[in-house]
Design an enzyme around this catalytic site. Structure first.
Site, PDB file in Angstrom:
ATOM      1  N   GLY A  47       0.827  -1.201   0.000  1.00 48.55           N
ATOM      2  CA  GLY A  47       0.000   0.000   0.000  1.00 48.55           C
ATOM      3  C   GLY A  47       0.859   1.247   0.000  1.00 48.55           C
ATOM      4  CB  CYS A  48       0.151   4.651   1.208  1.00 50.84           C
ATOM      5  SG  CYS A  48       0.995   6.210   1.498  1.00 50.84           S
ATOM      6  CG  PHE A  49       5.815   4.981  -0.777  1.00 49.41           C
ATOM      7  CD1 PHE A  49       5.201   6.180  -0.454  1.00 49.41           C
ATOM      8  CD2 PHE A  49       6.413   4.874  -2.033  1.00 49.41           C
ATOM      9  CE1 PHE A  49       5.184   7.256  -1.325  1.00 49.41           C
ATOM     10  CE2 PHE A  49       6.407   5.951  -2.928  1.00 49.41           C
ATOM     11  CZ  PHE A  49       5.786   7.146  -2.568  1.00 49.41           C
TER      12      PHE A  49
END
Length: 215
Positions: A47-49
């Site tokens: 997902g979002c880093f």
């Protein structure tokens, strides 16, 4: 990263989650802590880093975490292009760690139990698209063996309510994201996305695995 989905998405993520930390199994197949000098690298997508980076920055034995992209070509490793979902890249983190202090399997335990929900396909919480997929990019045969064995172990034990969707694929290249993405959660704790979706992951890490966290 921040979009218009409500906190219902968080409830859904938790509903799909795993059992408590006291029951979350250690990997049956893992490296042993190595006395040899030298660092090793793990590349993971979940997902979002921003949030994945924030989690691993708090682990003992981890020296550096870089937010970036893996899975596509160097020429398209730019945030705006990756965000279209057409580049083959996934938002990823490159974790440099000391194998004398933490094993690859221990890193994967945190990855599966805290850093993201590995049962979601091509999405993570409020973010959707192949760039948010769950992927382990292995650098060698040992990493592949440990990752595949752990996924099989977790699925066989029904640790999650759904089958793990994480891909285990060879690392062809990792490309650092733009400077403003680095250490984003640490630098912007008041960002609504960070406070809603990412800081709770760090809190869970500290609660579940205090012995693994930096002081």
């Amino acid at each position: 990263m921040f979009n218009k989905l409500s906190l219902i998405a968080v409830a859904g993520l938790l509903a799909a989650g795993a059992c408590g930390a006291s029951q979350f199994p250690d990997p049956a197949v893992d490296d042993s802590l190595q006395a040899a000098k030298g660092k090793q690298v793990a590349v993971l997508a979940g997902g979002c880093f921003w949030g994945v980076e924030a989690v691993f920055e708090h682990l003992k034995g981890v020296d550096n975490v870089v937010a970036g992209f893996a899975g596509g070509e160097r020429s398209t490793a730019h945030y705006e292009e990756v965000s279209t979902g057409t580049t083959g890249h996934a938002e990823s983190v490159q974790i440099t760690y000391d194998p004398a202090k933490i094993t690859y399997g221990q890193i994967l335990k945190v990855y599966f139990s805290v850093a993201h929900d590995p049962t979601e396909l091509n999405r993570q919480g409020p973010d959707s698209g192949t760039q948010y997929r769950s992927s382990i990019f292995y650098a060698n045969d040992d990493q592949k063996r440990i990752a595949e064995a752990y996924i099989h172990q977790l699925n066989e034990a029904h640790v999650f309510r759904s089958t793990i969707a994480t891909q285990v694929v060879p690392l062809k290249g990792f490309y650092a994201a733009e400077a403003y993405h680095q250490h984003y959660a640490d630098l912007h704790p008041d960002n609504p996305y960070i406070s809603t979706y990412d800081l709770p992951k760090v809190a869970d890490l500290k609660k579940q695995y205090p012995q693994m966290c930096k002081r």
